[in-house]
Design a protein around this motif. Structure first.
Motif, PDB file in Angstrom:
ATOM      1  N   ASP A 173       0.861  -1.369   0.099  1.00  0.00           N
ATOM      2  CA  ASP A 173       0.026  -0.138  -0.028  1.00  0.00           C
ATOM      3  C   ASP A 173       0.974   1.146   0.182  1.00  0.00           C
ATOM      4  OD1 ASP A 173      -2.817   1.282   0.430  1.00  0.00           O
ATOM      5  OD2 ASP A 173      -1.749   1.862   2.096  1.00  0.00           O
ATOM      6  N   GLN A 174       1.961   1.293   0.694  1.00  0.00           N
ATOM      7  CA  GLN A 174       2.904   2.434   0.880  1.00  0.00           C
ATOM      8  C   GLN A 174       3.099   2.942  -0.513  1.00  0.00           C
ATOM      9  OE1 GLN A 174       6.764   1.738   2.604  1.00  0.00           O
ATOM     10  NE2 GLN A 174       7.393   3.773   1.863  1.00  0.00           N
ATOM     11  N   LYS A 175       3.505   1.907  -1.463  1.00  0.00           N
ATOM     12  CA  LYS A 175       4.168   2.330  -2.779  1.00  0.00           C
ATOM     13  C   LYS A 175       3.150   2.871  -3.804  1.00  0.00           C
ATOM     14  CE  LYS A 175       8.186   1.159  -1.266  1.00  0.00           C
ATOM     15  NZ  LYS A 175       9.476   2.402  -1.176  1.00  0.00           N
ATOM     16  N   GLY A 176       1.781   2.838  -3.461  1.00  0.00           N
ATOM     17  CA  GLY A 176       0.716   3.366  -4.120  1.00  0.00           C
ATOM     18  C   GLY A 176       0.799   2.672  -5.692  1.00  0.00           C
ATOM     19  N   SER A 243       4.209   6.596  -4.741  1.00  0.00           N
ATOM     20  CA  SER A 243       4.185   6.360  -3.349  1.00  0.00           C
ATOM     21  C   SER A 243       3.206   7.266  -2.460  1.00  0.00           C
ATOM     22  CB  SER A 243       5.588   6.613  -2.685  1.00  0.00           C
ATOM     23  OG  SER A 243       6.248   5.271  -3.420  1.00  0.00           O
ATOM     24  N   ARG A 244       2.580   6.721  -1.517  1.00  0.00           N
ATOM     25  CA  ARG A 244       1.694   7.472  -0.367  1.00  0.00           C
ATOM     26  C   ARG A 244       2.803   8.067   0.611  1.00  0.00           C
ATOM     27  NH1 ARG A 244      -1.703   3.387  -2.106  1.00  0.00           N
ATOM     28  NH2 ARG A 244      -3.742   4.240  -2.264  1.00  0.00           N
ATOM     29  N   PHE A 245       3.770   7.468   0.931  1.00  0.00           N
ATOM     30  CA  PHE A 245       4.877   8.080   1.654  1.00  0.00           C
ATOM     31  C   PHE A 245       6.274   7.388   1.485  1.00  0.00           C
ATOM     32  CE2 PHE A 245       3.225   4.596   4.347  1.00  0.00           C
ATOM     33  CZ  PHE A 245       4.329   4.023   5.060  1.00  0.00           C
ATOM     34  N   ILE A 262      12.321  12.019 -14.364  1.00  0.00           N
ATOM     35  CA  ILE A 262      11.382  11.643 -13.285  1.00  0.00           C
ATOM     36  C   ILE A 262      10.050  12.265 -13.241  1.00  0.00           C
ATOM     37  CG2 ILE A 262      11.269  11.317 -10.716  1.00  0.00           C
ATOM     38  CD1 ILE A 262      13.578   9.901 -11.727  1.00  0.00           C
ATOM     39  N   ILE A 263       8.954  11.412 -13.051  1.00  0.00           N
ATOM     40  CA  ILE A 263       7.708  12.104 -12.658  1.00  0.00           C
ATOM     41  C   ILE A 263       7.232  11.386 -11.149  1.00  0.00           C
ATOM     42  CG2 ILE A 263       6.428  10.662 -14.150  1.00  0.00           C
ATOM     43  CD1 ILE A 263       4.276  12.995 -14.349  1.00  0.00           C
ATOM     44  N   ALA A 264       6.947  12.311 -10.202  1.00  0.00           N
ATOM     45  CA  ALA A 264       6.549  11.648  -9.087  1.00  0.00           C
ATOM     46  C   ALA A 264       5.653  12.561  -8.152  1.00  0.00           C
ATOM     47  CB  ALA A 264       8.021  11.385  -8.173  1.00  0.00           C
ATOM     48  N   TYR A 265       5.006  11.881  -7.221  1.00  0.00           N
ATOM     49  CA  TYR A 265       4.037  12.529  -6.316  1.00  0.00           C
ATOM     50  C   TYR A 265       4.833  13.342  -5.274  1.00  0.00           C
ATOM     51  CZ  TYR A 265      -0.612  11.097  -7.938  1.00  0.00           C
ATOM     52  OH  TYR A 265      -1.981  10.869  -8.497  1.00  0.00           O
ATOM     53  N   ASP A 266       4.583  14.443  -4.881  1.00  0.00           N
ATOM     54  CA  ASP A 266       5.245  15.077  -3.992  1.00  0.00           C
ATOM     55  C   ASP A 266       4.714  14.684  -2.432  1.00  0.00           C
ATOM     56  OD1 ASP A 266       6.791  16.939  -2.558  1.00  0.00           O
ATOM     57  OD2 ASP A 266       5.511  18.734  -2.802  1.00  0.00           O
ATOM     58  N   CYS A 267       4.895  13.290  -2.078  1.00  0.00           N
ATOM     59  CA  CYS A 267       4.613  12.821  -0.978  1.00  0.00           C
ATOM     60  C   CYS A 267       5.628  13.299   0.064  1.00  0.00           C
ATOM     61  CB  CYS A 267       4.469  11.129  -1.058  1.00  0.00           C
ATOM     62  SG  CYS A 267       6.055  10.280  -1.292  1.00  0.00           S
ATOM     63  N   LEU A 268       5.249  12.778   1.436  1.00  0.00           N
ATOM     64  CA  LEU A 268       6.056  13.114   2.408  1.00  0.00           C
ATOM     65  C   LEU A 268       6.915  11.453   2.451  1.00  0.00           C
ATOM     66  CD1 LEU A 268       3.902  14.515   5.290  1.00  0.00           C
ATOM     67  CD2 LEU A 268       5.708  15.483   4.030  1.00  0.00           C
TER      68      LEU A 268
END
Length: 338
Positions: A173-176, A243-245, A262-268
């Motif tokens: 789940d963490q890796k989304g 990723s979720r975090f 790279i394309i990535a979500y700006d997660c914590l």
């Protein structure tokens, strides 16, 4: 990598695991001692008592007269802080996730309190995480930020000839990956001969594959976890992360070292300190699937843009080379021993 680098610089380094699960997965320098605190059987039964592993660790540290103990997960402070009480051994706690993650279970919260009150230093992977700790009231003087090094240094860049968008990680789940599949479903009929390749294994494999089938997507490929992950970086042209975090996502460093945009979500936490939006790729507001899909579609349809981001990624990854990171660790150890 850090243990090996410190050993090569003349430090006596021991990697101590709570449990004997066999040889380390990654190569260990011949000058690094690998040892185990407990084994199955009687140890396993006594471990369930809080005091037993504490006494075992305290005895081990006293016997070997260590100058510094470094926890490779902040939750270990739950045992290591009481084990070191009254001993001359200095204590560094090294967290690999972020402040919000430590709030997920009572034992981690207790370890946080013990670290705050008794450890010499808490090493964090990002400045973003450090700021959260300061806001939570953690003493700034005990905080220290050191990034992780890239495991790919001096490697051949990817030729970026394949029309592959790559993502590597555990199917958890963490890796989304459900989020990545949802993004891809928005554009899968517009990408031509491009494919999304997900490399990894985990407990969500069957549900993720079912999600792909339900969405009637035929251009997503699942590849089991492999030691030869560099093979897939070489076949890819773009790297995606949803990723979720995170703590400090090593896959982004690996991809950048191979010259992948790279394309990535700006997660914590981590992506915003590694990916420079509009320079080495795209940093998308966390959870904005529509923007992620549109930015990804823009990138994969523009080769010159990919080339631009690729070159910038290769330059940006230099500051994560092992020598620089090992210097920071050596300096920190020297400072707390003075």
């Amino acid at each position: 990598m850090i243990a090996n680098a410190l050993a090569e610089r003349g430090h006596e380094v021991t990697m101590l695991s709570f449990w004997d699960h066999g040889k380390p997965f990654f190569p260990v320098n011949e000058h690094v001692t690998v040892d185990y605190l407990m084994r199955s059987g009687l140890d396993g039964k006594l471990y369930r008592t809080y005091i037993y592993p504490i006494l075992k660790l305290r005895s081990y540290v006293k016997k070997h007269r260590f100058d510094v103990l470094i926890d490779i997960d902040s939750v270990l402070a739950y045992w290591s802080v009481p084990a070191l009480r009254g001993l001359p051994c200095k204590h560094i706690v090294w967290d690999h996730f972020n402040y919000r993650h430590i709030q997920t279970e009572p034992r981690r919260v207790k370890a946080y309190e013990l670290t705050r009150d008794h450890a010499d230093k808490l090493v964090l992977l990002t400045q973003q995480d450090c700021d959260m700790y300061v806001q939570a009231g953690f003493p700034p003087s005990k905080l220290h930020v050191i990034n992780n090094p890239t495991p790919f240094e001096g490697v051949r860049r990817s030729p970026r000839e394949g029309h592959i968008v790559l993502s590597v990680g555990r199917l958890t789940d963490q890796k989304g990956y459900d989020r990545l599949i949802a993004v891809w479903s928005r554009i899968s009929d517009q990408v031509g001969d491009w494919k999304l390749v997900i490399v990894g294994s985990g407990e969500l494999e069957s549900s993720l594959k079912r999600q792909v089938m339900d969405a009637n997507i035929d251009n997503i490929l699942f590849v089991p976890a492999t030691k030869d992950v560099e093979h897939w970086y070489d076949r890819a042209s773009i790297y995606a992360m949803t990723s979720r975090f995170e703590g400090f996502p090593m896959v982004l460093l690996e991809a950048m070292a191979k010259g992948l945009p790279i394309i990535a979500y700006d997660c914590l936490t981590g992506p915003r300190e590694m990916v420079h939006d509009g320079e080495t790729g795209y940093l998308v507001p966390d959870g904005d699937a529509n923007q992620f899909a549109q930015k990804l579609l823009k990138m994969l349809s523009n080769r010159s843009l990919q080339d631009q981001y690729s070159q910038a990624a290769l330059h940006a990854v230099n500051r994560f080379y092992l020598r620089s990171i090992a210097d920071q660790w050596e300096s920190l150890i020297k400072d707390i021993l003075e």
